[in-house]
Design an enzyme around this catalytic site. Structure first.
Site, short mmCIF file in Angstrom:
data_model
loop_
_atom_site.label_atom_id
_atom_site.label_comp_id
_atom_site.label_asym_id
_atom_site.label_seq_id
_atom_site.Cartn_x
_atom_site.Cartn_y
_atom_site.Cartn_z
N CYS A 1 27.10 68.79 -0.42
CA CYS A 1 27.14 67.09 -0.47
C CYS A 1 26.36 66.83 -2.32
CB CYS A 1 26.23 66.40 0.24
SG CYS A 1 26.91 66.02 2.19
N ASP B 1 29.11 74.52 5.27
CA ASP B 1 28.50 73.11 4.86
C ASP B 1 27.16 73.66 4.48
OD1 ASP B 1 27.89 70.50 4.54
OD2 ASP B 1 27.16 69.89 6.07
#
Length: 326
Positions: free
Chosen positions: A153, A97
């Site tokens: 994101c 991430d």
């Protein structure tokens, strides 16, 4: 067991808080409190409250249990983790991430709108994508990794499908293929203005805020191909780059024919030219006080001997107290 690496101390502190919050929301089995679990049920049957996340600092390591899983949060650079050494050589699943533009988060879009910005600039997108490619490529080098999940994101294709495509196109090609993340998930129709997506893009999760009524994000699951498991130190695992040692510069020494003041031969203060290095003794000879022999043209008798053992031919011999010649 789970190991989490976060380079920024502030983000590492937030990560600890989130992990504790998730474990507090999940029901724990009997005896979890005795095992040191952070989450579970409270004494009155209600949900337990996560403990305040402690402050982290560079190089810090925090270990705790969350939902029955041993968790270790490290304030460290993931790119510096050596896949060939424990505990990383035994990692089987990685969740990557990396830092991204956050274009799928509503707070980012509101901040851009308030500042009058159109969104993320092209130069910043390129820098982020370059860093994301490094992180994903490093994760695919872990020798025992079975599954690597890449997520952001972001809603930008440059940070999502393009990053995965670039890493899988490296030479040699990583032994991983894109696998279906959620069979029941339906992605939104791709934007006509965007580039053509790869064939495996339908197996990824692309959440669109307008289509799915939630935050935008991207997730891609990569599974190792059968029969391609590598051993630690085998081909496909990038070796560490070690700095080469610099050899010390050789000192220039005067030759044997250098004459001393007064016509005497070279003294012990001007060492002779050294040959090949080796062990043993080194002896320095000096003229007899008065210089009578030297004036007569005869070799001076030794009046002082300084000898010191040399280990491996290192530095010049240490001076010893002069003694009378035999």
């Amino acid at each position: 067991r789970m190991i989490a690496c976060e380079k920024a101390p502030r983000r590492a502190t937030a990560l600890v808080g989130r992990l504790q919050l998730i474990s507090a929301m999940r029901p724990a089995g009997k005896g979890s409190a005795r095992r040191g679990g952070v989450g579970g049920e409270a004494a009155d049957g209600g949900a337990a409250t996560a403990l305040p996340a402690p402050a982290m600092w560079p190089g810090a390591k925090l270990r705790f249990r969350a939902g029955g899983v041993g968790v270790e949060v490290r304030v460290d650079d993931f790119l510096k983790c050596d896949p060939r050494k424990p505990p990383f050589c035994d990692v089987e699943v990685l969740l990557v991430d990396p830092s991204c533009s956050g274009s799928g988060l509503p707070e980012h879009r509101l901040a851009d709108a308030a500042a009058g910005r159109a969104g993320v600039g092209v130069q910043r997108l390129r820098r982020l994508a370059a860093f994301q490619r490094l992180v994903l490529a490093h994760a695919l080098r872990f020798p025992k990794a079975r599954t690597v999940v890449y997520s952001t994101c972001s809603t930008h294709q440059a940070e999502n499908e393009d990053v995965v495509s670039a890493v899988l196109a490296e030479n040699p090609r990583p032994p991983f293929d894109v696998a279906e993340a959620l069979p029941w998930w339906k992605n939104a129709a791709p934007d006509k203005a965007s580039k053509k997506l790869p064939a495996w893009a339908s197996m990824c999760i692309r959440c669109d805020p307008a289509e799915h009524r939630c935050r935008g994000f991207f997730l891609c699951r990569l599974d190792r191909r059968a029969g391609t498991f590598a051993l630690a130190g085998a081909e496909g695992v990038a070796p560490l780059r070690r700095k080469k040692r610099r050899r010390p510069a050789k000192r220039k020494l005067a030759g044997d024919d250098a004459a001393a003041p007064g016509g005497a031969a070279a003294s012990a203060q001007t060492p002779a030219k050294r040959g090949k290095k080796g062990g043993g003794l080194r002896i320095a000879l000096g003229p007899r006080p008065g210089g009578a022999s030297a004036a007569a043209g005869r070799p001076a008798a030794p009046s002082a001997v300084a000898a010191a053992p040399v280990a491996g031919g290192s530095d010049a011999p240490k001076a010893a107290a002069p003694k009378a010649a035999a």
